[in-house]
Design a protein around this motif. Sequence first.
Motif, short mmCIF file in Angstrom:
data_model
loop_
_atom_site.label_atom_id
_atom_site.label_comp_id
_atom_site.label_asym_id
_atom_site.label_seq_id
_atom_site.Cartn_x
_atom_site.Cartn_y
_atom_site.Cartn_z
N THR A 79 81.03 -37.00 131.72
CA THR A 79 81.48 -38.15 131.83
C THR A 79 82.34 -38.52 130.39
O THR A 79 83.66 -38.92 130.37
CB THR A 79 80.55 -39.21 132.07
OG1 THR A 79 79.91 -38.79 133.32
CG2 THR A 79 81.43 -40.58 132.50
N GLU B 267 86.43 -39.21 130.22
CA GLU B 267 86.90 -40.29 129.84
C GLU B 267 87.57 -40.20 128.45
O GLU B 267 88.60 -41.05 128.18
CB GLU B 267 85.91 -41.27 129.99
CG GLU B 267 85.56 -41.73 131.52
CD GLU B 267 84.67 -42.85 131.63
OE1 GLU B 267 84.29 -43.14 132.74
OE2 GLU B 267 84.04 -43.38 130.74
N TYR C 43 74.66 -43.15 129.41
CA TYR C 43 76.04 -43.16 129.04
C TYR C 43 76.31 -44.30 128.35
O TYR C 43 77.35 -44.42 127.39
CB TYR C 43 76.84 -42.97 130.14
CG TYR C 43 78.42 -42.79 130.09
CD1 TYR C 43 78.88 -41.82 128.94
CD2 TYR C 43 79.45 -43.50 130.56
CE1 TYR C 43 79.99 -41.68 128.77
CE2 TYR C 43 80.68 -43.18 130.21
CZ TYR C 43 81.07 -42.13 129.20
OH TYR C 43 82.46 -42.26 129.21
N ARG D 155 89.03 -43.95 132.94
CA ARG D 155 87.78 -44.12 133.94
C ARG D 155 88.55 -43.30 135.04
O ARG D 155 89.86 -43.20 135.43
CB ARG D 155 87.52 -45.47 134.50
CG ARG D 155 86.84 -46.23 133.25
CD ARG D 155 86.53 -47.58 133.86
NE ARG D 155 86.07 -48.55 133.04
CZ ARG D 155 84.88 -49.18 133.26
NH1 ARG D 155 84.07 -49.01 134.40
NH2 ARG D 155 84.47 -49.99 132.19
N GLU E 237 76.58 -34.75 138.05
CA GLU E 237 77.67 -35.30 137.21
C GLU E 237 78.81 -35.96 138.08
O GLU E 237 79.33 -36.67 137.26
CB GLU E 237 78.25 -33.83 136.88
CG GLU E 237 77.31 -33.06 135.74
CD GLU E 237 77.78 -31.58 135.59
OE1 GLU E 237 78.23 -31.38 134.50
OE2 GLU E 237 77.63 -30.88 136.36
N MET F 229 78.02 -39.61 138.38
CA MET F 229 78.16 -40.18 137.27
C MET F 229 79.49 -40.38 136.77
O MET F 229 80.23 -41.58 136.50
CB MET F 229 77.32 -39.52 135.75
CG MET F 229 77.39 -40.37 134.63
SD MET F 229 76.38 -39.97 133.42
CE MET F 229 74.79 -40.48 134.12
N VAL F 230 80.40 -39.57 136.93
CA VAL F 230 81.87 -39.49 136.56
C VAL F 230 82.63 -40.46 137.52
O VAL F 230 83.40 -41.35 137.16
CB VAL F 230 82.46 -37.97 136.65
CG1 VAL F 230 83.96 -38.23 136.33
CG2 VAL F 230 82.15 -37.30 135.54
N THR F 231 82.20 -40.33 138.77
CA THR F 231 83.21 -41.04 139.87
C THR F 231 82.40 -42.42 140.00
O THR F 231 83.25 -43.19 140.85
CB THR F 231 83.35 -40.23 141.31
OG1 THR F 231 81.94 -39.85 141.94
CG2 THR F 231 83.75 -38.63 140.88
N ASN F 232 81.31 -42.60 139.99
CA ASN F 232 80.67 -44.01 140.44
C ASN F 232 80.52 -43.92 141.99
O ASN F 232 80.86 -45.04 142.45
CB ASN F 232 81.26 -45.07 139.72
CG ASN F 232 80.25 -46.27 139.61
OD1 ASN F 232 79.04 -46.14 139.86
ND2 ASN F 232 81.07 -47.55 139.61
#
Length: 275
Positions: A25, A29, A187, A206, A228, A231-234
């Motif tokens: 993440t 970002e 994070y 984001r 992963e 967390m990255v995309t929510n």
Amino acid sequence: MELEVVFLEDPACSWCWAFQPVETTFLFEWGEQLRWRMVMAGLRDHPVPDPSLIIRHWQTAAEVSGMPFEPDVWQDHILQSTFVACRAVKSVAVRSDEAARRLLRRIREAFYVEKKNIDDLEFLFSLAEELGLSSEDMIEQLSNGRADVLFSSDREEGTRYGFGFPTIVIRRPTMEEPKVLQGSVPYRDLLDGLYAMGVDHKSRKRFRGTDSDWRRLLEMQPRITMAELQMVTNMKPPAIEKCLRAMGVVREGPFYCLPLEVRQEQVLIPEEMLY
């Protein structure tokens, strides 16, 4: 020197693998805006005395992080040293930090999921070749001492922070005290550390769910786990899988990735990193 984010790690540290959703993440970002480095501080240069303890650590790390772990590797082979993999990563770092990051990732996939022996240098060469890197150049950097120089420097850097893995150091030359985060921190803690060191929160890139975002994510991490992705995309897993199916992404065990022939054309190491 501008702000720098340093990750002190080891290829065979279970909590470094558990930390991958946070690290991925961060790279998505902030990786293009901030200077960052992966430091191979070295976990141990001898076999573990009690593999059952390591297995329990892996089980805990898997439960906490959602990352895939296959602890049976410890029943098949007792890792003799983590330094072999560290030096292999640094032999690539002589040419490119990004290429070294990708090799480090591939080594971890092989160890934690595929149950491979990562203290076998010939096997590590084969992983590098798989990524399009030159094993001949790795051998040269290991032979001429350049990889050892970088690894020794990493080890010295690790001594300043106690060899806890992972350790994240955020520092500016204009500030006397860096921000140090130890362990597989959330994070949010990493973000707070960046903001405390003066990073503008408006610079955060984001994930927005655009086609370009998905492409950038898969180019950065060609084989990526659900932990992963979440967390990255929510996003929730069903929504993630729906988007990935539309892109032609396939499953390889716990990893989501584009088909191999597409990866070879689109998301392997850029041409300027090949040597």
